[in-house]
Enzyme design. Structure first.
Site: not given
Lengths: 474, 474
Positions: A97, A163
């Site tokens: 991400d 994250e």
């Protein structure tokens, strides 16, 4: 380690293909903090890439997002390449991400189109944080295959998609799988941070934690006209700005009582680590993009980045934010800030001090508005033993690929999963960065240099050989 | 004034048509502060409406926007209905542009679709500010025509498209046309403010001015990761928040040295005007939407709205503003605030004090960041003689339509054009509002009540008859 030569040669041969792989990954806007872009598509793309290389993959569903139950968490990719019981099991972690990005934020190019300039800078959101490093592991597998060199370890992969938004769900997964999927892990390697400068690689044995908070102040039933009601109503912005201004001074000093007392003093031994680090005030100026450093010497700057806390005010939700002029009294505003934490600041201790401080500040205002304090997400700092063979192996790999001894550093930005792996698996965790200090992670015009991506792929592969040599399966 | 009866009857008969006219107007998102929506389409629509009623119209081009030369200013509509030299010439002013609005700001309905609820509240951006009142004049002409009642005055119309963005270009136009298009004007009437409560109309003889400022602080070359650089760099947000927090206290007290000294003391005569005003703390609470008034009695609240200055912090451009968490150090942030001014605060005096204050505050910070102070737009306060026959006529019209004597008030929000007309034409200016205190101009869920729109249309027409009776052409 002469079998590294054919591997290195294949990395060079395949570099165009590796760059195309990164281009495809950057094109997927996997922004974990935006509901509409919940980055599951990116997980599937990555899974297909690994399967195509002969790995096995599971996209593990992590359930609903806590507090936002209409939203599925992005799946965590659990992968494996090789299962020889005689080989060392190396767990590699990364995330697929990215931070939010819009062209209008000030990007020179479209953030989701990898754009390479004449200096070999590859611009794109996620190029360096953390899609480039994640793909480095895949590239390493592919170059080994093409070179006909056997991978000397079993590669266990954990690539998450949350994250940049607090790694929700990951800790539970790691705890649950510590004695299952992760049970044979011998060492952990994470490539998700940066060199201190632009020339010399480093190994990183600590990171700061991050406690992220929100201050919500509401008052009027709806936004008001400042002409009609200015001077009559308590204004949430006035209150919020007062509280935010009480948190930190322009020289970075945190003004919350008790925070400083939690910080471990610098030992002589520790202080001695800083002078040898290859880092200059010019490097710092370049990475800041301007002469705005609070500090005038390298050691102070490095310590305040690596082992002292900091507090940043990120912005305000609910107030007027576009260009132009709007004469509004916003009815509800949410101020966002975070504290970077270091040993021995415990998450809950810090939160308690912050909550006490902001409540006291709000009480002082004698406002009729309503104040709410929110803990958005927290991740603890982590420090590792830099004399472990996992680090020795990585240092040898750096010398082999780059011809220099790495700097031994601690990192400013939090990577909470380091701590989770350390605590849950009880194994040594190494941070082996690919990008450089000028990569602008989380910022506009994020990039990864071609050299860092290609030589970095060599480094990751070489590390696997050296660590297999340094550590025998127990 | 018996010929008002057939006029009133036609207003009632035509109310559905008048509401459709407002619906069409609201559907045009004429936001003057957004480049892409420069509201010229709205000017053309309005011109067609007036022509269809038999009026003459010119859409006067005002040239490029100062400081933003790629942008045309929206045209100013100059219109006329009737040219009988024996009739009084009444200049009516309004504006066809609106404040920004997006559904995501918190609107219950689409801001550009007029939506009427069971209480007759007509929600939509511009419904009350100022499209409803502008259309009120058109409705009055149409109802006169349908009733076969001659309009007793020549109606001179000035409808601008830049009011919500500093009325750029308008002052020059009025000055240039004072002895041309506006040369025969006898009195001025503006419907662009609000009743104090929800039941009783008012006539308004003063408004506060507005000085709008921006504080720009830049430092790093680009947005930075707060983990990597927090504690190392001077952060523009930290500096900006400090300066913004030095401007005003939660109880509304302006903290800029010298501002208070400029405010004219309240005379006994003036103080006596406040107690009779039909306004309660419950009205205030309803218009604020919550119990967040700084003041505990009506007189204090009214004075702080009408004749004391105020300072509101509107927001910050360039910082993180969306929901979620972003660990960014914004590289450049622009704080916006404005001061509502009253007699005897001169624009330049105030700006000088503000500039001195913010420069001193920034110097105190000893920051390496760069600070720029911007004057965004300024409009002076205005006060008129409330005993002029223009007011007497309007008071009679209120009594005829609503059966009550109006409150005589001053308004909190600035309408700078009042001052320009007063100064340039030397004629009496009257504010004759249509909307009520709960209309939420500039806010989410702006609305105009059906009653205010329809009875307000009657009022505007009745005023024309009474003012023609009170004042004879000199």
């Amino acid at each position: 380690m002469s079998h590294l030569d054919p591997y290195f040669k294949q990395v060079d041969n395949l570099q165009d293909k590796f760059i195309e792989r990164l281009r495809d990954a950057v094109a997927i806007p996997s922004i974990s903090s935006e509901d509409a872009r919940r980055p599951d598509v990116m997980g599937e793309w990555l899974a297909e890439q690994i399967k195509a290389l002969g790995g096995t993959v599971e996209l593990r569903q992590l359930g609903k997002q806590p507090g936002r139950e209409h939203l599925d968490l992005p799946p965590c990719l659990l992968g494996r390449y090789g299962d020889d019981p005689n080989k060392l099991n190396v767990l590699v972690y990364g995330h697929y991400d990215v931070q939010p990005a819009q062209k209008s934020d000030g990007w020179a190019t479209d953030p989701f189109t990898l754009t390479i300039d004449e200096k070999g800078r590859m611009f794109g959101r996620g190029s360096t944080d953390d899609k480039g490093p994640v793909l480095g592991w895949l590239n390493a597998i592919e170059a080994h295959q093409k070179a006909g060199v056997e991978l000397p370890v079993n590669l266990i992969m954990c690539f998450e998609g949350m994250e940049e938004n607090g790694s929700e769900g990951l800790d539970d997964l790691i705890a649950a799988e510590a004695n299952k999927f992760f049970k044979d892990v011998d060492v952990v390697c994470i490539s998700d941070n940066y060199w201190l400068g632009t020339e010399k690689p480093c190994l990183t044995y600590g990171v700061r934690g991050c406690n992220y908070y929100a201050l919500e102040i509401s008052g009027p039933g709806q936004d008001l006209h400042s002409g009609v009601h200015g001077g009559v109503t308590h204004e949430p912005m006035t209150d919020l700005i007062k509280i935010m201004s009480s948190l930190v001074d322009p020289d970075g000093k945190i003004l919350i009582d008790g925070i400083d007392d939690l910080v471990a003093p610098v030992t002589e031994q520790e202080a001695a680590l800083y002078p040898p680090i290859a880092f200059t005030m010019d490097d710092l100026k370049e990475s800041l993009g301007n002469d705005v450093s609070i500090w005038t010497n390298k050691e102070d700057a490095l310590k305040h980045r690596m082992r002292y806390p900091s507090l940043s005010l990120h912005g305000i939700e609910g107030a007027f934010y576009t260009p132009g002029a709007k004469t509004v009294i916003p009815a509800k505003v949410i101020g966002k800030f975070s504290i970077r934490t270091v040993p021995n600041m415990e998450i809950d201790q810090v939160t308690k001090l912050v909550e006490k401080h902001v409540n006291e500040q709000f009480a002082k205002l004698k406002s009729k508005n309503t104040f709410k304090f929110h803990v958005v997400h927290c991740g603890k700092w982590w420090v590792e033993d830099p004399n472990h063979p996992n680090y020795t192996a990585a240092a040898k790999a750096v010398e082999r690929v780059f011809g220099v001894k790495p700097d031994m550093t601690r990192e400013g930005g939090s990577i909470p999963v380091t701590l989770t792996f350390q605590e849950q698996l009880g194994k040594n965790v190494l941070l082996l960065p690919m990008g450089s200090s000028t990569d602008m992670a989380h910022s506009t015009n994020e990039k990864l240099d071609k050299r860092n991506y290609i030589e970095g792929t060599k480094l990751l592969g070489a590390y696997l050989h050296y660590v297999a040599g340094e550590i025998k399966r127990s």
